[in-house]
Design an enzyme around this catalytic site. Sequence first.
Site, PDB file in Angstrom:
ATOM      1  N   HIS A  97      18.695  -7.648  25.176  1.00  0.00           N
ATOM      2  CA  HIS A  97      18.628  -8.293  26.493  1.00  0.00           C
ATOM      3  C   HIS A  97      17.400  -9.210  26.508  1.00  0.00           C
ATOM      4  O   HIS A  97      16.369  -8.888  25.909  1.00  0.00           O
ATOM      5  CB  HIS A  97      18.529  -7.229  27.589  1.00  0.00           C
ATOM      6  CG  HIS A  97      18.716  -7.806  28.960  1.00  0.00           C
ATOM      7  ND1 HIS A  97      17.729  -8.513  29.607  1.00  0.00           N
ATOM      8  CD2 HIS A  97      19.787  -7.817  29.789  1.00  0.00           C
ATOM      9  CE1 HIS A  97      18.193  -8.924  30.778  1.00  0.00           C
ATOM     10  NE2 HIS A  97      19.433  -8.519  30.914  1.00  0.00           N
ATOM     11  N   GLU A  99      15.231  -9.679  28.613  1.00  0.00           N
ATOM     12  CA  GLU A  99      14.005  -9.046  29.117  1.00  0.00           C
ATOM     13  C   GLU A  99      13.311  -8.242  28.020  1.00  0.00           C
ATOM     14  O   GLU A  99      12.093  -8.048  28.057  1.00  0.00           O
ATOM     15  CB  GLU A  99      14.333  -8.194  30.356  1.00  0.00           C
ATOM     16  CG  GLU A  99      14.593  -9.099  31.556  1.00  0.00           C
ATOM     17  CD  GLU A  99      15.521  -8.544  32.613  1.00  0.00           C
ATOM     18  OE1 GLU A  99      15.771  -7.324  32.628  1.00  0.00           O
ATOM     19  OE2 GLU A  99      16.023  -9.347  33.429  1.00  0.00           O
ATOM     20  N   GLU A 167      24.066 -14.709  28.288  1.00  0.00           N
ATOM     21  CA  GLU A 167      23.288 -14.671  29.517  1.00  0.00           C
ATOM     22  C   GLU A 167      22.227 -15.769  29.492  1.00  0.00           C
ATOM     23  O   GLU A 167      21.153 -15.586  28.898  1.00  0.00           O
ATOM     24  CB  GLU A 167      22.586 -13.315  29.648  1.00  0.00           C
ATOM     25  CG  GLU A 167      23.535 -12.143  29.693  1.00  0.00           C
ATOM     26  CD  GLU A 167      22.928 -10.969  30.429  1.00  0.00           C
ATOM     27  OE1 GLU A 167      23.515 -10.553  31.439  1.00  0.00           O
ATOM     28  OE2 GLU A 167      21.863 -10.490  30.025  1.00  0.00           O
ATOM     29  N   GLY A 173      19.146 -13.234  37.625  1.00  0.00           N
ATOM     30  CA  GLY A 173      18.407 -12.855  38.832  1.00  0.00           C
ATOM     31  C   GLY A 173      17.942 -14.019  39.686  1.00  0.00           C
ATOM     32  O   GLY A 173      17.100 -13.846  40.567  1.00  0.00           O
ATOM     33  N   SER A 213      23.575 -13.830  37.450  1.00  0.00           N
ATOM     34  CA  SER A 213      23.899 -14.071  38.859  1.00  0.00           C
ATOM     35  C   SER A 213      25.401 -14.010  39.163  1.00  0.00           C
ATOM     36  O   SER A 213      25.900 -14.767  40.008  1.00  0.00           O
ATOM     37  CB  SER A 213      23.302 -15.401  39.330  1.00  0.00           C
ATOM     38  OG  SER A 213      21.883 -15.340  39.265  1.00  0.00           O
TER      39      SER A 213
HETATM   40  C1  PEP Z   1      21.198  -9.201  33.587  1.00  0.00           C
HETATM   41  O1  PEP Z   1      19.989  -9.089  33.578  1.00  0.00           O
HETATM   42  O2  PEP Z   1      21.849  -8.715  32.653  1.00  0.00           O
HETATM   43  C2  PEP Z   1      21.832  -9.943  34.668  1.00  0.00           C
HETATM   44  C3  PEP Z   1      22.923 -10.568  34.411  1.00  0.00           C
HETATM   45  O3  PEP Z   1      21.188  -9.937  35.892  1.00  0.00           O
HETATM   46  P1  PEP Z   1      21.707 -10.614  37.269  1.00  0.00           P
HETATM   47  O4  PEP Z   1      23.179 -10.296  37.392  1.00  0.00           O
HETATM   48  O5  PEP Z   1      20.893  -9.988  38.319  1.00  0.00           O
HETATM   49  O6  PEP Z   1      21.494 -12.076  37.123  1.00  0.00           O
END
Ligand code: PEP
Length: 253
Positions: A97, A99, A167, A173, A213
Amino acid sequence: MARKKLIAGNWKMNCLLEEGTQLAKGIAAQVKQNKFDCDFLICPPFTLLGFVKKCLRGTKIALGAQDVHFAEKGAHTGDISPLMLTDLGCSYAIIGHSERRVDHFESNELIQKKAVAAHKAGLNTVICIGETGAERDEGKTIKVCQDEIFGSVPDDATAKNTVIAYEPIWAIGTGKTPTAADVEEVHAAIRKALAKKLGKATANKMRILYGGSVKPSNAAELLALPDVDGALIGGASLKVEDFIGIAKNACSK
Ligand code: PEP
């Protein structure tokens, strides 16, 4: 090629015991009540895995962790091994991920090592890739995604043990999403890179999720795209009505 959609929730570092069990029970009840044409996965924090597993009894919702270590056991303070996850009833682990790539400096090499170890223990992996806002502005999106596919996805990846999540980091987010045309272009390029790495047959069967999102109001459009095989959902996976609303709008029978 028909690929069953996967609706996956990443709870990140959210929910204490009471909130997490209520959320899992709420999702389980809704999944039992409605007819959905998709698979479900929820990935709570490590602390809740055992409790959430109990809440999911009697459903086909899969349980996943948000990370995993590559070693089988030993001197790795604070880490969790693949077998510890299967022991708790997990069948998936999210790996790479953004993060973790950013906050924990995780490299493609490390992510690939984790994926190999996870697969060896019988876990399926959701391997995340995606570009930063700056990379997008510089027109590097497809190159970044291709490099992450070649660097992070192991040679033992199959359509069964591996799911890719695209992503875009700038969409996570933030409430921002790429246009549907942009999402489809990147997913198609990812599938091409997978075909180069793993062969066309595997690439055509492998699920590629979109994440960033996703909410009930944009799910139908994004998940109807030909190369989008589900969603990895952060914020909207923390509310039963939003998580189930996404499935209702995109995967109702
Ligand atoms: C995520 O962090 O995997 C993600 C998609 O977050 P969000 O849906 O809040 O954008």
